[in-house]
Design a protein around this motif. Structure first.
Motif, mmCIF file in Angstrom:
data_model
loop_
_atom_site.group_PDB
_atom_site.id
_atom_site.type_symbol
_atom_site.label_atom_id
_atom_site.label_comp_id
_atom_site.label_asym_id
_atom_site.label_seq_id
_atom_site.Cartn_x
_atom_site.Cartn_y
_atom_site.Cartn_z
ATOM 1 N N LEU A 179 31.084 44.644 41.794
ATOM 2 C CA LEU A 179 30.997 43.364 41.102
ATOM 3 C C LEU A 179 29.631 43.143 40.469
ATOM 4 O O LEU A 179 29.509 42.426 39.485
ATOM 5 C CB LEU A 179 31.284 42.247 42.122
ATOM 6 C CG LEU A 179 31.887 40.954 41.608
ATOM 7 C CD1 LEU A 179 33.186 41.178 40.881
ATOM 8 C CD2 LEU A 179 32.117 39.999 42.772
ATOM 9 N N ARG B 215 28.378 36.481 31.254
ATOM 10 C CA ARG B 215 27.802 37.767 30.851
ATOM 11 C C ARG B 215 26.523 37.477 30.077
ATOM 12 O O ARG B 215 26.409 36.425 29.462
ATOM 13 C CB ARG B 215 28.753 38.520 29.896
ATOM 14 C CG ARG B 215 30.083 38.931 30.492
ATOM 15 C CD ARG B 215 29.921 40.154 31.381
ATOM 16 N NE ARG B 215 31.211 40.719 31.741
ATOM 17 C CZ ARG B 215 31.894 40.405 32.830
ATOM 18 N NH1 ARG B 215 31.431 39.518 33.677
ATOM 19 N NH2 ARG B 215 33.056 40.982 33.085
ATOM 20 N N GLY C 293 37.956 40.157 47.468
ATOM 21 C CA GLY C 293 39.405 40.264 47.637
ATOM 22 C C GLY C 293 40.054 39.154 48.425
ATOM 23 O O GLY C 293 41.125 38.686 48.069
ATOM 24 N N VAL D 210 39.994 45.048 40.040
ATOM 25 C CA VAL D 210 40.578 46.285 40.550
ATOM 26 C C VAL D 210 41.750 45.974 41.497
ATOM 27 O O VAL D 210 42.668 46.778 41.653
ATOM 28 C CB VAL D 210 39.480 47.129 41.256
ATOM 29 C CG1 VAL D 210 39.128 46.587 42.626
ATOM 30 C CG2 VAL D 210 39.861 48.589 41.357
ATOM 31 N N LEU E 230 43.801 41.870 54.479
ATOM 32 C CA LEU E 230 42.900 42.794 53.779
ATOM 33 C C LEU E 230 42.227 43.745 54.764
ATOM 34 O O LEU E 230 42.165 44.959 54.534
ATOM 35 C CB LEU E 230 41.850 42.004 52.990
ATOM 36 C CG LEU E 230 40.985 42.821 52.047
ATOM 37 C CD1 LEU E 230 40.703 42.017 50.773
ATOM 38 C CD2 LEU E 230 39.662 43.227 52.638
#
Ligand code: HEM
Length: 459
Positions: A88, A328, A260, A396, A153
């Motif tokens: 990340l 960004r 996640g 992902v 997870l």
């Protein structure tokens, strides 16, 4: 290249107003900015020049066409405090090598392996819910989903049962997520070696997470369990041919953990809230679960048949995308929809704002899963709908999250009807990594079989 400035609020007073409005209600501020100034809006936030980019063509340019020009930037530097240098937070060759390293586990042919873990952990939760229902105790969907996704997870990817340590891990993860954001305090600007409370907390969290990873790796070496750990232990950098270091493995395991579970939990909580507050959706979902599952636990092959559940999840991700903004930094000058983006400024993408565009999503504030019937989304301009981002940096774990969400909501609606306690209109809360609801999302649980029996024994 053009020097034309994008439209946006101008003048000294608006500069202060921007910061105040942003602090008070970030989502409302950005929705209004896009409505007033369009899909590329110039915003001066204190000392920072940023552009809110929500027009599909401009989003496409940032995340696909010219993605190398847009790096992670300042916010992600903060993430490194907790996650270190992982998928990340990194860019360039380092990111590419690591992405290639973990990708195989997240492909559609591989993710089916999570299904037994998701089913087992969801059943454990639902058995607990039976007791809450019998006592007339409401449950908080946010807390329940955080716990559930943390368990699924860690069992699926780490081969480790986090169950016993859930409260401790949860506390540290929450504190860590909170620390990754700046709150404008002086203590945040002090160097790391200063022994103040914040720096002590950072060290404690880093220490806890390092130990947590050591436990997971130790468990893997003893049991051979944990496909993600397996992959990382064997990973080789494609360019240099060297194995990943302990630090790299630590940082990536924490990144996947942080990225996640909280996102998936937030998506599940918002989805269940929508089901609880729209009885027709609940009925359609229950009908589908009865048709496809007929009272049994789901297997991977069922996922394709749970089409309405998939539409409900997609609509929840449209209205309440957990990662609702991401920034960004522009390395070089660029042009977006004819407007100048200066080198060194930042851009902010917002799935939340883009996905409430009334021209692309009529009646955008209404929850309507039928927008996603058939291939409706494919007919929209690309990058109109991007809850998982887009281009090479697309999430992902997106296929894994969608599969897990479908299974969880089908299993829950099969066994319970949820009655909202928190009310239908729940505002957005303070964003941690994800845009969670404000406060708790409490629901009362009505066990399904008993309810159906009372209604005349239909099943
Ligand atoms: C509903 C659940 C989820 C949502 C909404 C979500 C959303 C996103 C978004 C928008 C990004 C792109 C961020 C950016 O480019 O700045 C991202 C990246 C990422 N996500 Fe997810 N995510 C979810 C679930 C997951 C899961 C289940 C995993 C792993 C188990 C995961 C792991 C990651 C990682 C490692 C990245 C960085 C990818 C890279 O840059 O190569 N996410 N996610």
């Amino acid at each position: 290249m053009t020097r034309i400035k994008a439209p946006g609020p101008r003048g000294g007073r608006s500069l202060v107003r921007n910061v105040v409005s942003w602090r008070k209600d970030p989502a409302g501020f950005l929705l209004a900015a896009a409505q007033d100034h369009g899909g590329v809006a110039r915003l001066q936030l204190g000392p920072y020049l940023t552009h809110l980019v929500t027009d599909p063509a401009a989003v496409y340019r940032v995340v696909v066409e010219n993605h190398r020009n847009y790096t992670r930037g300042r916010l992600y530097e903060q993430f490194k405090l907790v996650m270190g240098r992982g998928l990340l937070t990194s860019d360039g060759a380092y990111w590419r090598g690591h992405r290639r390293g973990v990708q195989p586990l997240f492909l559609s042919k591989a993710i089916g392996a999570i299904v037994p873990n998701v089913v087992e952990a969801t059943n454990e939760m639902l058995d607990r819910w039976e007791r809450s229902a019998a006592d007339g105790e409401p449950v908080d969907l946010v807390a329940e989903m955080l716990r559930l996704t943390m368990v699924t997870l860690s069992r699926s990817l780490f081969g480790y049962d986090v169950d016993d340590t859930v409260p401790a891990v949860k506390q540290v993860v929450d504190a860590g997520l909170e620390l990754m954001f700046m709150h404008g305090m002086i203590s945040e600007k002090l160097p790391r070696w200063v022994p103040n409370a914040r720096n002590r907390q950072i060290r404690e969290i880093q220490g806890f997470l390092t130990e947590f990873v050591a436990t997971i790796r130790d468990n893997h070496s003893r049991t051979g369990q944990g496909p993600l750990v397996e992959l990382m232990e064997a990973a080789v950098d494609p360019e240099t041919g060297r194995r990943w270091t302990d630090q790299e493995i630590r940082d990536e395991l924490i990144t996947v953990y942080m990225a996640g579970h909280e996102t998936t939990a937030t998506a599940a909580a918002w989805t269940l809230h929508a089901i609880a507050t729209h009885s027709w959706i609940d009925e359609e979902l229950t009908g589908e679960a009865q048709r496809v599952l007929a009272g049994r636990d789901p297997v991977h092959a069922d996922a394709d048949q749970l089409t309405f559940a998939g539409m409900v999840v997609q609509e929840a991700l449209r209205m309440y995308p957990p990662i609702w903004i991401y920034p960004r930094d522009a390395v070089d000058d660029d042009e977006l929809n004819g407007y100048h983006i200066p080198a060194g400024s930042s851009v902010v993408l917002s799935p939340l704002v883009s996905q409430r565009n009334p021209e692309l999503f009529p009646n955008p504030h209404a929850f309507d899963p039928h927008r996603f019937a058939g291939d409706a989304v494919k007919r929209l301009p690309r990058l109109s709908y991007y809850p998982f981002g887009g281009g090479p940096r697309m999430c992902v774990g997106n296929l894994m999250a969608l599969l897990e969400l479908k299974l969880i909501i089908s299993m829950i609606t099969q066994r319970f009807r949820l009655e909202p306690v928190s009310g239908a209109q729940v505002p957005y809360g303070h964003s941690i990594i994800s845009l969670r609801p404000e406060g708790e999302l409490r629901v009362r649980l009505r066990p399904r079989t008993r309810e159906l029996a009372a209604a005349g024994g239909r099943s």
